[in-house]
Design a protein around this motif. Structure first.
Motif, PDB file in Angstrom:
ATOM      1  N   THR A  95       2.863   6.978  10.380  1.00 38.44           N
ATOM      2  CA  THR A  95       1.512   6.434  10.302  1.00 38.44           C
ATOM      3  C   THR A  95       0.543   7.227  11.158  1.00 38.44           C
ATOM      4  O   THR A  95      -0.569   7.547  10.738  1.00 38.44           O
ATOM      5  CB  THR A  95       1.519   4.961  10.751  1.00 38.44           C
ATOM      6  N   ALA A  99      -2.475   9.530   9.707  1.00 33.64           N
ATOM      7  CA  ALA A  99      -3.834   9.113  10.062  1.00 33.64           C
ATOM      8  C   ALA A  99      -4.621  10.282  10.641  1.00 33.64           C
ATOM      9  O   ALA A  99      -5.803  10.467  10.329  1.00 33.64           O
ATOM     10  CB  ALA A  99      -3.781   7.959  11.064  1.00 33.64           C
ATOM     11  N   LEU A 227       1.810  -1.117   3.840  1.00 35.85           N
ATOM     12  CA  LEU A 227       1.234  -0.477   5.019  1.00 35.85           C
ATOM     13  C   LEU A 227       1.387   1.038   5.008  1.00 35.85           C
ATOM     14  O   LEU A 227       1.170   1.690   6.030  1.00 35.85           O
ATOM     15  CB  LEU A 227       1.879  -1.055   6.283  1.00 35.85           C
ATOM     16  N   GLY A 229       0.233   4.795   4.409  1.00 40.60           N
ATOM     17  CA  GLY A 229      -1.090   5.378   4.564  1.00 40.60           C
ATOM     18  C   GLY A 229      -1.752   5.649   3.222  1.00 40.60           C
ATOM     19  O   GLY A 229      -1.097   5.717   2.175  1.00 40.60           O
ATOM     20  N   GLU A 246      -3.900  -2.032   6.481  1.00 39.47           N
ATOM     21  CA  GLU A 246      -3.868  -1.134   7.632  1.00 39.47           C
ATOM     22  C   GLU A 246      -3.426  -1.925   8.853  1.00 39.47           C
ATOM     23  O   GLU A 246      -3.847  -3.067   9.047  1.00 39.47           O
ATOM     24  CB  GLU A 246      -5.249  -0.516   7.879  1.00 39.47           C
ATOM     25  N   CYS A 267       6.436  -0.484   4.940  1.00 43.39           N
ATOM     26  CA  CYS A 267       5.898   0.821   5.321  1.00 43.39           C
ATOM     27  C   CYS A 267       6.855   1.904   4.837  1.00 43.39           C
ATOM     28  O   CYS A 267       7.857   1.617   4.184  1.00 43.39           O
ATOM     29  CB  CYS A 267       5.691   0.911   6.837  1.00 43.39           C
ATOM     30  N   THR A 274       6.203   0.546  11.379  1.00 43.59           N
ATOM     31  CA  THR A 274       4.887  -0.062  11.200  1.00 43.59           C
ATOM     32  C   THR A 274       5.000  -1.460  10.612  1.00 43.59           C
ATOM     33  O   THR A 274       4.232  -2.361  10.972  1.00 43.59           O
ATOM     34  CB  THR A 274       4.013   0.829  10.300  1.00 43.59           C
TER      35      THR A 274
END
Length: 307
Positions: A95, A99, A227, A229, A246, A267, A274
């Motif tokens: 994650t 990000a 979750l 990305g 998110e 995730c 996550t």
């Protein structure tokens, strides 16, 4: 081999030492390259030799990045997940790296060399997102030139100080080794403590993919939060029946979902990192029936294909 012999080896075969050291580090081996670049810069006899060192460092870095780019292009996010599993603290690794890449775009490849842990994982992300190869190579080369060039230039500017430091280290080698070993041991202990804390957090009930498939087909299905990305969702596609979410904005995804109703978080992270974090956050917010999906996206994909 003592420190003076190592210094002589760097001075004699500086270009090859720099090339091999940078290549191994950028491929993911725990062999720091910045100290070598600093020493090599301090030993450069001319601007031409310093330029050759820089060219070797850039070439080695770009080759390693290209290898990881191809791995990401061929194997996708499985490469990134594998790299994160090698970390002593894999929680939210996927994650965080995704990000950063989404926030910085192509510039992430330029600054990647300056962000610990990001240098190796940025190229496979670029490959998995099908970033055009010419742009990738240009950004990777620019980042490598800034990173290696800065270290070599710093070594040349501080050559007197570095030579004095090397001489002192040669005289007090055993003390320096003990100090470095203690520092390394402290860092490893901290990372292991982080892993231990995560494993304690992860020791909560999970929902298996088969249980989730059955629950989604029932009259009272759970809220299914995806979750992954945005880049991974765009690349691999949305999951039927799931709502994109998110970790930093879970309430927006949950909306007016009743607090007593079940929620399943998913995730694409090693250890369901996550998803576990999200389940804990939701639990703290009063959603006591929030549970992570065991095995994450890959397990869900395998289960739905087999169903």
């Amino acid at each position: 081999m003592d420190l003076s012999q190592i210094t002589e080896a760097i001075q004699r075969d500086a270009v090859w030492v720099v090339f091999v050291n940078v290549l191994l580090q950028q491929l993911g081996l725990p062999v720091p390259a910045v100290p070598t670049l600093l020493v090599a810069g301090s030993l450069a006899a001319s601007s031409g030799q310093a330029g050759a060192m820089l060219a070797a460092a850039v070439a080695a870095s770009v080759i390693a990045d290209w290898v990881w780019y191809l791995a990401g292009r061929i194997f996708g996010y499985r490469v990134l997940s594998g790299l994160c599993r090698l970390s002593l603290n894999p929680g939210s690794c996927v994650t965080q790296t995704e990000a950063r890449f989404m926030r910085w775009g192509v510039w992430s490849l330029v600054v990647a060399k300056f962000v610990p842990g990001f240098s190796t994982v940025a190229p496979p992300i670029a490959g998995s997102l099908r970033m055009p190869l010419p742009g990738f190579l240009a950004a990777a080369a620019a980042g490598a030139a800034l990173w290696a060039g800065g270290a070599i230039l710093a070594g040349w500017w501080l050559r007197d100080e570095l030579q004095s430091a090397l001489a002192m280290m040669s005289r007090h080698g055993s003390t320096m080794i003990v100090g470095l070993a203690l520092a390394l041991g402290g860092w490893i202990a901290w990372k292991l403590w982080q892993r231990y804390r995560f494993e304690k957090l992860a020791a909560i009930p999970h929902v298996t993919p088969s249980e989730l498939i059955e629950a989604l087909a029932s009259d009272a299905p759970p809220l299914f939060l995806d979750l992954r990305g945005a880049a991974l969702i765009a690349t691999r596609g949305a999951v039927d029946g799931a709502r994109a979410a998110e970790i930093d904005n879970l309430l927006r995804a949950v909306g007016d979902w009743p607090r007593e109703r079940p929620i399943v978080t998913m995730c694409a992270c090693p250890g369901d990192a996550t998803a576990v974090r999200a389940a804990h956050v939701l639990g703290d917010l009063g959603y006591a029936a929030a549970r992570p999906l065991k095995g994450g996206y890959e397990a869900w994909l395998a289960a739905t294909r087999a169903a």
